[in-house]
Scaffold this motif. Structure first.
Motif, PDB file in Angstrom:
ATOM      1  N   SER A  47      -9.182  -1.861   8.480  1.00  0.00           N
ATOM      2  CA  SER A  47      -8.622  -2.326   7.210  1.00  0.00           C
ATOM      3  C   SER A  47      -7.435  -3.223   7.520  1.00  0.00           C
ATOM      4  CB  SER A  47      -8.174  -1.143   6.337  1.00  0.00           C
ATOM      5  OG  SER A  47      -7.142  -0.425   6.987  1.00  0.00           O
ATOM      6  N   ARG A  48      -6.916  -3.872   6.492  1.00  0.00           N
ATOM      7  CA  ARG A  48      -5.720  -4.701   6.696  1.00  0.00           C
ATOM      8  C   ARG A  48      -4.557  -3.837   7.179  1.00  0.00           C
ATOM      9  NH1 ARG A  48      -3.706  -9.365   3.950  1.00  0.00           N
ATOM     10  NH2 ARG A  48      -5.897  -9.880   3.601  1.00  0.00           N
ATOM     11  N   GLU A  49      -4.400  -2.657   6.575  1.00  0.00           N
ATOM     12  CA  GLU A  49      -3.326  -1.772   7.013  1.00  0.00           C
ATOM     13  C   GLU A  49      -3.508  -1.352   8.470  1.00  0.00           C
ATOM     14  OE1 GLU A  49      -4.306  -0.228   2.780  1.00  0.00           O
ATOM     15  OE2 GLU A  49      -5.314  -1.345   4.383  1.00  0.00           O
ATOM     16  N   GLY A  50      -4.771  -1.057   8.822  1.00  0.00           N
ATOM     17  CA  GLY A  50      -5.048  -0.652  10.193  1.00  0.00           C
ATOM     18  C   GLY A  50      -4.701  -1.741  11.196  1.00  0.00           C
ATOM     19  N   SER A  51      -5.035  -2.983  10.867  1.00  0.00           N
ATOM     20  CA  SER A  51      -4.716  -4.085  11.779  1.00  0.00           C
ATOM     21  C   SER A  51      -3.210  -4.266  11.911  1.00  0.00           C
ATOM     22  CB  SER A  51      -5.367  -5.376  11.283  1.00  0.00           C
ATOM     23  OG  SER A  51      -4.750  -5.840  10.095  1.00  0.00           O
ATOM     24  N   LEU A  52      -2.471  -4.110  10.817  1.00  0.00           N
ATOM     25  CA  LEU A  52      -1.016  -4.230  10.867  1.00  0.00           C
ATOM     26  C   LEU A  52      -0.397  -3.069  11.643  1.00  0.00           C
ATOM     27  CD1 LEU A  52      -0.307  -5.497   7.239  1.00  0.00           C
ATOM     28  CD2 LEU A  52      -0.051  -6.789   9.359  1.00  0.00           C
ATOM     29  N   LEU A  53      -1.000  -1.898  11.554  1.00  0.00           N
ATOM     30  CA  LEU A  53      -0.509  -0.762  12.329  1.00  0.00           C
ATOM     31  C   LEU A  53      -0.695  -1.006  13.822  1.00  0.00           C
ATOM     32  CD1 LEU A  53       0.613   2.093  12.509  1.00  0.00           C
ATOM     33  CD2 LEU A  53      -1.710   2.964  12.166  1.00  0.00           C
ATOM     34  N   VAL A  54      -1.880  -1.502  14.210  1.00  0.00           N
ATOM     35  CA  VAL A  54      -2.102  -1.830  15.625  1.00  0.00           C
ATOM     36  C   VAL A  54      -1.149  -2.937  16.062  1.00  0.00           C
ATOM     37  CG1 VAL A  54      -3.787  -2.698  17.286  1.00  0.00           C
ATOM     38  CG2 VAL A  54      -4.511  -1.105  15.518  1.00  0.00           C
ATOM     39  N   ASN A  55      -0.933  -3.919  15.181  1.00  0.00           N
ATOM     40  CA  ASN A  55       0.055  -4.970  15.449  1.00  0.00           C
ATOM     41  C   ASN A  55       1.405  -4.349  15.789  1.00  0.00           C
ATOM     42  OD1 ASN A  55       2.497  -6.176  13.982  1.00  0.00           O
ATOM     43  ND2 ASN A  55       1.255  -8.022  14.197  1.00  0.00           N
ATOM     44  N   ASN A  56       1.834  -3.370  14.984  1.00  0.00           N
ATOM     45  CA  ASN A  56       3.128  -2.721  15.219  1.00  0.00           C
ATOM     46  C   ASN A  56       3.141  -1.931  16.512  1.00  0.00           C
ATOM     47  OD1 ASN A  56       5.237  -1.968  12.475  1.00  0.00           O
ATOM     48  ND2 ASN A  56       3.851  -3.701  12.568  1.00  0.00           N
ATOM     49  N   LEU A  57       2.041  -1.251  16.815  1.00  0.00           N
ATOM     50  CA  LEU A  57       1.986  -0.473  18.048  1.00  0.00           C
ATOM     51  C   LEU A  57       2.092  -1.377  19.276  1.00  0.00           C
ATOM     52  CD1 LEU A  57      -0.797   2.120  17.145  1.00  0.00           C
ATOM     53  CD2 LEU A  57       1.664   2.525  17.327  1.00  0.00           C
ATOM     54  N   ARG A  99       0.799  -1.224   0.000  1.00  0.00           N
ATOM     55  CA  ARG A  99       0.000   0.000   0.000  1.00  0.00           C
ATOM     56  C   ARG A  99       0.832   1.274   0.000  1.00  0.00           C
ATOM     57  NH1 ARG A  99      -3.828   1.068  -1.723  1.00  0.00           N
ATOM     58  NH2 ARG A  99      -4.636   2.447  -0.095  1.00  0.00           N
ATOM     59  N   ASP A 100       2.186   1.160  -0.064  1.00  0.00           N
ATOM     60  CA  ASP A 100       3.049   2.336  -0.137  1.00  0.00           C
ATOM     61  C   ASP A 100       2.837   3.259   1.060  1.00  0.00           C
ATOM     62  OD1 ASP A 100       5.085   3.701  -1.511  1.00  0.00           O
ATOM     63  OD2 ASP A 100       3.646   5.147  -2.316  1.00  0.00           O
ATOM     64  N   ALA A 101       2.621   2.656   2.237  1.00  0.00           N
ATOM     65  CA  ALA A 101       2.382   3.430   3.452  1.00  0.00           C
ATOM     66  C   ALA A 101       3.350   2.970   4.543  1.00  0.00           C
ATOM     67  CB  ALA A 101       0.933   3.256   3.923  1.00  0.00           C
ATOM     68  N   LEU A 102       3.419   3.738   5.640  1.00  0.00           N
ATOM     69  CA  LEU A 102       4.285   3.446   6.797  1.00  0.00           C
ATOM     70  C   LEU A 102       5.758   3.372   6.408  1.00  0.00           C
ATOM     71  CD1 LEU A 102       2.193   0.705   8.691  1.00  0.00           C
ATOM     72  CD2 LEU A 102       2.044   3.188   8.862  1.00  0.00           C
ATOM     73  N   LYS A 103       6.192   4.195   5.464  1.00  0.00           N
ATOM     74  CA  LYS A 103       7.574   4.119   4.980  1.00  0.00           C
ATOM     75  C   LYS A 103       8.578   4.496   6.073  1.00  0.00           C
ATOM     76  CE  LYS A 103       6.527   5.202   0.130  1.00  0.00           C
ATOM     77  NZ  LYS A 103       6.788   6.169  -0.966  1.00  0.00           N
ATOM     78  N   ALA A 104       8.403   5.683   6.643  1.00  0.00           N
ATOM     79  CA  ALA A 104       9.353   6.142   7.653  1.00  0.00           C
ATOM     80  C   ALA A 104       9.366   5.211   8.861  1.00  0.00           C
ATOM     81  CB  ALA A 104       9.005   7.568   8.089  1.00  0.00           C
ATOM     82  N   TRP A 105       8.189   4.738   9.257  1.00  0.00           N
ATOM     83  CA  TRP A 105       8.105   3.824  10.402  1.00  0.00           C
ATOM     84  C   TRP A 105       8.846   2.518  10.119  1.00  0.00           C
ATOM     85  CZ3 TRP A 105       7.468   3.347  15.321  1.00  0.00           C
ATOM     86  CH2 TRP A 105       7.079   2.124  15.877  1.00  0.00           C
ATOM     87  N   THR A 106       8.734   2.005   8.917  1.00  0.00           N
ATOM     88  CA  THR A 106       9.411   0.756   8.554  1.00  0.00           C
ATOM     89  C   THR A 106      10.918   0.936   8.557  1.00  0.00           C
ATOM     90  OG1 THR A 106       7.507   0.129   7.202  1.00  0.00           O
ATOM     91  CG2 THR A 106       9.571  -1.048   6.805  1.00  0.00           C
ATOM     92  N   VAL A 107      11.398   2.067   8.033  1.00  0.00           N
ATOM     93  CA  VAL A 107      12.833   2.346   8.071  1.00  0.00           C
ATOM     94  C   VAL A 107      13.312   2.446   9.522  1.00  0.00           C
ATOM     95  CG1 VAL A 107      14.576   4.092   7.535  1.00  0.00           C
ATOM     96  CG2 VAL A 107      12.905   3.445   5.811  1.00  0.00           C
ATOM     97  N   PHE A 108      12.509   3.097  10.361  1.00  0.00           N
ATOM     98  CA  PHE A 108      12.872   3.209  11.779  1.00  0.00           C
ATOM     99  C   PHE A 108      12.955   1.832  12.434  1.00  0.00           C
ATOM    100  CE2 PHE A 108      11.412   3.448  16.227  1.00  0.00           C
ATOM    101  CZ  PHE A 108      12.451   4.202  16.758  1.00  0.00           C
ATOM    102  N   LEU A 143      20.655  10.471  10.964  1.00  0.00           N
ATOM    103  CA  LEU A 143      20.334  10.412   9.542  1.00  0.00           C
ATOM    104  C   LEU A 143      18.833  10.258   9.340  1.00  0.00           C
ATOM    105  CD1 LEU A 143      21.323  10.257   6.596  1.00  0.00           C
ATOM    106  CD2 LEU A 143      21.582   7.773   6.916  1.00  0.00           C
ATOM    107  N   PHE A 144      18.201   9.446  10.185  1.00  0.00           N
ATOM    108  CA  PHE A 144      16.753   9.255  10.078  1.00  0.00           C
ATOM    109  C   PHE A 144      16.008  10.553  10.391  1.00  0.00           C
ATOM    110  CE2 PHE A 144      12.672   8.200  12.100  1.00  0.00           C
ATOM    111  CZ  PHE A 144      12.065   7.504  11.059  1.00  0.00           C
ATOM    112  N   ALA A 145      16.478  11.277  11.411  1.00  0.00           N
ATOM    113  CA  ALA A 145      15.829  12.550  11.753  1.00  0.00           C
ATOM    114  C   ALA A 145      15.953  13.545  10.610  1.00  0.00           C
ATOM    115  CB  ALA A 145      16.446  13.121  13.029  1.00  0.00           C
ATOM    116  N   TRP A 146      17.062  13.479   9.857  1.00  0.00           N
ATOM    117  CA  TRP A 146      17.286  14.406   8.754  1.00  0.00           C
ATOM    118  C   TRP A 146      16.486  14.028   7.511  1.00  0.00           C
ATOM    119  CZ3 TRP A 146      22.042  14.095   5.143  1.00  0.00           C
ATOM    120  CH2 TRP A 146      21.996  15.142   4.207  1.00  0.00           C
ATOM    121  N   ARG A 147      16.551  12.737   7.138  1.00  0.00           N
ATOM    122  CA  ARG A 147      15.961  12.322   5.868  1.00  0.00           C
ATOM    123  C   ARG A 147      14.600  11.640   6.013  1.00  0.00           C
ATOM    124  NH1 ARG A 147      19.724  12.318   1.739  1.00  0.00           N
ATOM    125  NH2 ARG A 147      17.840  12.239   0.462  1.00  0.00           N
ATOM    126  N   GLY A 148      14.297  11.170   7.224  1.00  0.00           N
ATOM    127  CA  GLY A 148      13.053  10.432   7.422  1.00  0.00           C
ATOM    128  C   GLY A 148      11.792  11.188   7.060  1.00  0.00           C
TER     129      GLY A 148
END
Length: 664
Positions: free
Chosen positions: A346-356, A268-277, A328-333
């Motif tokens: 949604s599926r994304e929402g459930s995965l976000l709660v999973n991550n939290l 879904r091209d979402a949660l990019k910065a969070w995934t890098v973190f 670097l993350f604070a600068w480019r993230g």
């Protein structure tokens, strides 16, 4: 001469790692293809050099070359061959050499199998791997040289810690390090992406297999360590929330979150910065675990280092890697904006709660692990944070996560209605309630905790099967489920196995934690006691000899009524070289639980001479390691999915591949 060859190869590997860290990064910045290709050559050269160095160290142990300080301190001529070999990494210096060997193997794997990765991203990732190697090579060569000579050499060595002379612990560190170091690949891809300023679905597909491999190895490593603690230490437990245990759990939790978050980036091209973190966090926690174990701040059978110089060096390395990557993350993230919008249900929402939930659990375990050290550092005295804290905080966080593991995969992407998903799960809900009620009423009406755990495991197991049945149209008329099962992506089948293994793990943890029985008493020959519905008779004890130890061996018989069900021969071993003793528990798995017998020292009780005996009944405890194994198999099955291995769903014809190039 072999030892000097190993030392020279290690020093040469440092030089190659420097080249790998500099030239590919410059080449990617300037668009110089020839410089970028140096990364591949350097990675392959580096792994060959470290293999030579590690082989020389192992040879020194096998041949009992006591002119090497590490061999003299951790081996003995009478030690069995397996423990001579495993002794090469059963100490601080050797374990660090194993670390850089695995790091070099991962770098070489990217060099060989990363042909689908864009040249710039591959070059930068290999360069980051090179710089990580530089840090650890410097640490080994200047503070932890495994090839240091001892002059004059002793006639024989001091031997290896008897607790480490066990097959389970011989293989535990390699698997653990394959997991720890494996997260360096996700870290390297994250840093490379931050430098490039681009994170997309293709990046997520390249990160996922490395993360999955590390997660699978770490799962096996933690499982092996738990199994070893269960049968070797003689305490009847398998996890104690020890800081060293937590050091391996922390990156596992972060890695689990990363695996799920990367799916959202890919789909879904979402949660990019969070995934890098999360990629940065998983490897940072691996380094933190290395610091805790190797710095000497912890006292444990795993904690080899006590030299403060080593601790300071690792701490500096920790600050540079974690601090530099977070800067670097604070600068480019902030520039990594996600494009996929989604509703909370949604599926994304459930995965976000999973991550939290996983992130909160990671923070909780980290706080409980570091708080005693911080309290002592600021002069507040010694503070103990043990199982009561972790059980009271970690378990409640995991409960909603398990509930969500069943619902989430049934939700569509972007937006969903919760009612249809719950309707499909009525069978799982009913079976979970039935198991809960039956266990609560028939097994332990005074305590619902164990029944709740088994009900939760049933919910997850049945719900996972329901999700798989829906994928293959098992109950649909004319659905051809077996054909659909064969065409099912292996990554989906791997998820099913991993979730099913988690259900078995939860059942084993719940039953063994709540209904475990323990008896500690002095038994004379001929005496009988009962535990777990079995009567245990002590027949006597005698002396036996092993390859490098002598042992007091007890003889016990277990009966169910008048029927003999098993014989037990626990041992208390004495290792004369090391001047130490260990307990070897006798464990007999039964359908509903393990019978576990430990024999201790001779003792007189009420005028009767006998031996201290510890008896345990461990309900369903073997399900824990069966579940861990199933989870790891799920990871392996997912890795066999071509889409995860090469970033493409199916093979293309040579002509088509030449037309479109290597980029997905």
């Amino acid at each position: 001469m072999t030892v000097e060859l190993g030392h020279f190869a290690l020093a040469l590997a440092l030089v190659v790692a420097l080249v790998q860290g500099i030239l590919p990064m410059l080449g990617a910045a300037r668009g110089r293809t020839d410089w970028m290709e140096v990364g591949t050559t350097a990675a392959l050269t580096q792994v060959l050099l470290v293999v030579v160095a590690f082989g020389c160290l192992v040879l020194a142990y096998v041949t009992s070359d006591f002119s090497v300080l590490a061999v003299a301190s951790n081996s003995h001529s009478a030690k069995p061959l397996l423990y001579k070999i495993s002794g090469s990494w059963g100490n601080h210096e050797g374990s660090m050499l194993l670390w850089v060997l695995i790091l070099a193997v991962y770098g070489a794997a990217l060099a060989i199998f990363g042909n689908n990765v864009p040249p710039g991203l591959k070059a930068r990732a290999l360069a980051v791997q090179g710089w990580i190697g530089v840090g650890f090579y410097l640490f080994i060569l200047f503070t932890s040289n495994p090839f240091a000579r001892l002059i004059p050499p002793p006639e024989d060595g001091r031997g290896l810690n008897p607790l480490l002379q066990d097959p389970g612990l011989a293989f535990h560190p390699p698997f653990l390090y394959l997991g720890y170091v494996g997260f360096s690949m996700a870290f390297s891809f994250a840093i490379a992406a931050l430098i490039e300023g681009r994170v997309d679905a293709a990046w997520a597909r390249w990160v996922r297999p490395w993360t999955l491999a590390a997660w699978t190895f770490l799962t096996l490593g933690i499982g092996l360590g738990s199994w070893w603690a269960y049968y070797e230490l003689g305490w009847g437990g398998w996890w104690y929330w020890d800081p060293v245990e937590n050091a391996s759990l922390l990156p596992w939790l972060a890695g689990t979150a990363l695996l799920h978050s990367a799916i959202v980036v890919e789909k879904r091209d979402a949660l990019k910065a969070w995934t890098v973190f999360l990629a940065i966090l998983a490897f940072s926690l691996s380094l933190l675990g290395t610091f805790l174990v190797r710095s000497g701040v912890l006292t444990s059978v795993h904690a080899f280092a006590t030299d403060p110089t080593r601790g300071i060096f690792i701490l500096l390395l920790l600050v540079l890697v974690i601090g530099g990557s977070l800067l670097l993350f604070a600068w480019r993230g902030p520039s990594l904006q996600g494009g996929g919008m989604f509703q909370p249900i949604s599926r994304e929402g459930s995965l976000l709660v999973n991550n939290l939930l996983l992130g909160t659990a990671t923070a909780t375990v980290l706080l409980g692990t570091l708080f005693p050290l911080l309290a002592e550092a600021i002069g507040s005295g010694k503070v103990s944070v043990g199982p009561p804290f972790f059980n009271a905080t970690f378990v409640p966080l995991m409960t909603p996560l398990v509930l969500l593991m069943v619902v989430g995969p049934l939700l569509p992407w972007k937006r969903a209605d919760l009612a249809p998903a719950l309707k499909r799960l009525w069978v799982a809900a009913v079976m979970a309630l039935v198991v809960f009620a039956l266990v609560w009423l028939l097994v332990d009406p005074r305590n619902a905790t164990g029944a709740f755990g088994l009900g939760l495991a049933t919910w997850l197991l049945v719900g996972t099967v329901v999700e798989l049945a829906g994928r293959i149209d098992l109950f649909a008329a004319g659905g051809k489920p077996w054909q659909r099962l064969r065409r099912l992506p292996r990554s989906a089948l791997g998820m099913t196995l991993a979730h099913g293994g988690t259900a078995l793990l939860i059942a084993g943890v719940s039953a063994s934690g709540v209904w475990k029985q323990e008896r500690i008493l002095v038994m004379a020959p001929g005496e009988t006691t009962t535990i777990g519905g079995y009567s245990i008779t002590f027949e006597g004890a005698g002396t036996v000899s092993g390859a490098n130890y002598s042992a007091l061996q007890g003889h016990f018989i277990a009966r169910a009524g008048d029927r003999i069900v098993d014989y037990f021969t626990p041992e208390r071993r004495i290792y004369p070289v090391e001047g130490a003793d260990t307990t070897e528990a006798a464990i007999k798995p039964r359908p509903l639980g393990d019978l576990y017998v430990v024999i201790g020292e001779p003792r007189t009780h009420e005028g009767v001479e006998g031996y201290v005996v510890r008896l345990y009944f461990e309900p369903l405890v073997q399900w824990i390691w069966i579940g861990v194994l199933v989870m790891a198999v799920g990871g392996i099955v997912s890795l066999s999915d071509r889409r995860l291995r090469v970033g493409a769903p199916a093979r293309r014809r040579a002509g088509a591949a030449a037309t479109v190039g290597l980029r997905p």
